[in-house]
Structure formats: C-alpha cells, structure tokens
Design a protein around this motif. Structure first.
Motif, short mmCIF file in Angstrom:
data_model
loop_
_atom_site.label_atom_id
_atom_site.label_comp_id
_atom_site.label_asym_id
_atom_site.label_seq_id
_atom_site.Cartn_x
_atom_site.Cartn_y
_atom_site.Cartn_z
N SER A 184 0.86 -1.07 -0.04
CA SER A 184 0.02 -0.05 0.05
C SER A 184 0.97 1.20 -0.01
N LYS A 187 -0.35 4.10 0.17
CA LYS A 187 -0.94 5.08 1.46
C LYS A 187 -0.14 4.62 2.63
N SER A 226 -13.58 4.38 -6.36
CA SER A 226 -13.71 4.06 -4.86
C SER A 226 -12.90 5.08 -3.94
N LYS A 227 -13.35 5.46 -3.08
CA LYS A 227 -12.47 6.23 -1.99
C LYS A 227 -10.94 5.49 -1.66
N LYS A 228 -10.97 4.50 -1.88
CA LYS A 228 -9.76 3.91 -1.18
C LYS A 228 -8.78 3.76 -2.52
N LYS A 229 -9.37 3.59 -3.51
CA LYS A 229 -8.37 3.51 -4.77
C LYS A 229 -8.06 4.96 -5.25
N GLU A 288 -7.40 7.43 -3.04
CA GLU A 288 -6.36 7.59 -2.07
C GLU A 288 -5.26 6.90 -2.46
N GLU A 289 -4.97 5.97 -2.96
CA GLU A 289 -3.97 5.03 -3.31
C GLU A 289 -3.47 5.60 -4.42
#
Lengths: 246, 246
Positions: A172, A174, A222-225, A227-228
């Motif tokens: 990750s 992040k 998606s939020k996660k993607k 951010e990544e």
C-alpha cells in the motif's frame, strides 16, 4: 487535396447513445457496433445469426482472454528485463486473475450494457470479468491488434499494473506515505470528495495535502483507490526522501 | 522522388549465413539478429547483458507462447463461427500441444541454430517446441504482431491446421482416398521420391497418380506427411465424389 468528406451514418437513438458511451470507454471510435452488442449479450438471449450461430459474448470472451494474455506478456517482457519465465508467468497471472478482471469490468460499469433474459441480480460476480474480456475480443475483431493493445494499456496496464506492488514489495502506497509522515512529523490530509459529475459511473477524487500544500491528486471509483493513486503519485514525487525512511 | 537508398550492413560470414537461413525460414527479412540469437541460446550458456540479465531463450519462449495462443485463437474465432467457447479452447489445445510444437520445431530443424554448453544429445524432445515458441517471441519482439501473425500462418496454420482433422472427423485423408479408390475400383499410386535438393532439411515429395494421371502432389519432411498432403489435395479436388462414398 483539401476537401473533407463526411460520412453520414444514421443510427437509432439507442445506438447513438451506445456508440457514445462506448467511445468514451474505448478512447477511440468503434466501427462495427454489432460486434460490441454481441460482447454484451448473455447466453440467455437465444439470438442466432442467419447460419444459426449463437450471438452471445462467450466466443468473444475466448478471443479477448487470448489477446489480453498476449498483450500483458508483451508488456511484462519489456518492463521486467531481469524477470525469468517463472517470474513473468506469475506476474501475468496476478494481472489477469479472475478477481482483477471482475474489478476492471465493474469499474467500467459494463454490466449496464448487458442484455439478458434473466434478472441481472442473478448474475454472479464473474459476469463483470467475462464481458470485460469479451469487450477486448470485440475491439480486436472490430479494429485489430493495435487498438486492442491501446485499450489494454489505457484500462488495464496504466491504471492497474504496478510491478513493485505486484511483486509484493509494496502493498500500500498510502501506508508507506503515512509511515513516512509520522516519522518525519509532517501533517497530511487525504481530502476526499464526490466527483461523479456527468459520468454514469460514480467517481471519487482526493487531494493529498502535505503541510498545507496540495502535493498530488487521485480519481477513481472508490475512495480507497483514489487515495492509493494520490499516495502513489506522492510516493514517486518524494521517492528519494521516502525510501531513506525504509 | 525516384532514387533508391541502399543500406549497407556489414555482417560477419557466420552472421550472414544465419541471416540467410533465418530469412528463408521466416519468409521475410529479420532486422535485429541479436534477438534471434537469443531465441536459440540454451540456458547452459551463461551469457548476460550489461545489466546482468540472462540472455537465453526462456523469456522469448514465454512471449512466443502467449502470441501463438492469441493468433491461433483469432484464427479459430474466424474459421469456426459455429464453435462455442469450449470447442475453440479444445481445438486450440490440440494445435499448441507440446507434441505438435515439438514437431513444428523439428520440421524446421531449428536445433541446428542452438548454442549450448551441454551436448545436444542431452536435450530432451521439448527443446524443439521451446525454440519454436522462442522464435515466435523473437519475431514479435523484432517486427511486431503483423509479422508474427504472418509467420504463424505460414508455418503453423497453413500446413498443419485442418479443422475437420482436428475435430476427429477425418483422421487420415490417405485412408479416405484409398477406401474410395477400392470401392470405385480405380487404380492409384503414391509415387514418393527424395526431394531434399539444396535444402539443409531432408524433404520428400509425392505424386498421387489416379488411373495414369497425376491428380495432386505433396512435399514434406516425412514420406507419411507428404502422402497425407497429396491425399488431402486430392480429397478436396474430388470432394463431391468421395463424400458420396461415405
């Protein structure tokens, strides 16, 4: 010399919409719409052509799977000159895994194009990956290898193929970024907001702020993607400083 | 307009010979000879490039395998419009089987190009198929998809891919032809002779004579194959009459 010929194609309203949406996904103009329609036809639709051949996505899926395999092999061959045959095989398996293909199809919301005689709620997850592969087959069948390659670069390789991550060296970006900030006592904010706009697919955008300055951005489904993506960009911008931290 | 530029390439005598033999196998001019040399280098040769990457055929074999799979998939997709995904997968497996690839490599006598640090007698049968796939990878790497496709058509599809035979509907054109002659009380001769000529590979030719008339010919690396080719040509020429016999 010097005159422009405009070809007028009359399409039904429905076809015109399909053409436009498809063009925006492909990044170039599709020519034979029927091939793409077939790529989104589930076998529960009992269509056949004049010769009685079934008109659903399964054959195009076979074709797309083979082309995707070749294009990814060619990419890895160039990008990982030190990887042996076993390494290349393993990396390709990760990229074309069932799970990953489903994700790719889902991100593009391809399911909205699917025609079927069963309720869409009854499809399993795999329909996403299946029609994604069928779409690759359709592009090859409609426009040939070069366009097919272009699409795979745009939708698979550029946004998703990250060799260090695939190798498991980085899981990750992040968390790598956060660790570094904590160690260096730097303040950061992942500022996420809805950025769907006119798109038919929901999008999120993120601004990554470090010490009151925007250092990178990301946009994804998606939020996660998102951010990544932003963290990865920041990672490569600050690579020297961050890798000292490791 | 109208002047010709000749590019003069100086090659060593050994390279010039390799270039010529390769060109005759490919049916077009190779450009980067080093890639092809790599395709014929066994891993027992511990060559590396400046970056320390091993220079043997294994990575090219991976690439060639993927391209071959895609090209055969595309061929079957077009030629068998009524075959479903399962059928296409099965037909492709037959064409790219280990045994078949070994045969293709052996027919072209590719092993004569192989450099290794172990005795050639110690290679297993699979070296033939491995370097055949590596050669496909080298063509792709040197000249791209279109040339790769051209080579696979010339060396794999045209001489070896016969859908009715792969489907098991016809196992031998020769026996089909003989049965028909016997039933119709027609006299025939398979007139086989050595036809190696200046080639570095041994060839056989056959004239198929029916009632004192040559009706077809065949040429291949074994008597059996040459006969089968001639019988197949006769079969398609006399198809209507022969199939009445079935």
């Amino acid at each position: 010399m010097g005159f422009i010929r405009k070809i007028l194609i009359t399409r039904s309203k429905k076809d015109e919409l399909f053409y436009r949406e498809l063009k925006s996904i492909l990044g170039f103009r599709p020519v034979n719409l029927n091939i793409y329609k077939k790529a989104f036809t589930h076998r529960s639709v009992k269509n056949t052509d004049k010769a009685g051949n079934p008109q659903n996505y399964e054959r195009l899926e076979f074709l797309g799977d083979a082309l995707l395999g070749a294009i990814i092999a060619s990419y890895l061959f160039k990008k990982a000159p030190s990887g042996n045959e076993g390494y290349l095989t393993q990396m390709r398996s990760k990229i074309v895994s069932r799970e990953h293909l489903n994700e790719l199809g889902r991100d593009l919301n391809l399911i909205k194009f699917v025609t079927s005689n069963i309720a869409k709620s009854k499809f399993g997850e795999n329909i996403n990956g299946n029609v994604f592969e069928a779409l690759i087959g359709a592009i090859y069948s409609d426009l040939g290898y070069a366009y097919c390659n272009k699409f795979v670069y745009k939708q698979v390789i550029k946004p998703h193929v990250d060799i260090p991550k695939l190798e498991g060296k980085i899981t990750s970006y992040k968390s790598l970024f956060i660790e570094w900030c904590q160690k260096e006592k730097k303040e950061f904010i992942f500022d996420v907001y809805d950025d769907t706009g006119n798109s038919s697919i929901r999008y999120f955008s993120v601004k990554l702020i470090l010490e009151d300055k925007i250092i990178s951005k990301g946009r994804a489904t998606s939020k996660k993607k998102a951010e990544e993506i932003a963290a990865k960009r920041a990672y490569y911008a600050f690579q020297n400083e961050i890798s000292k931290n490791k």
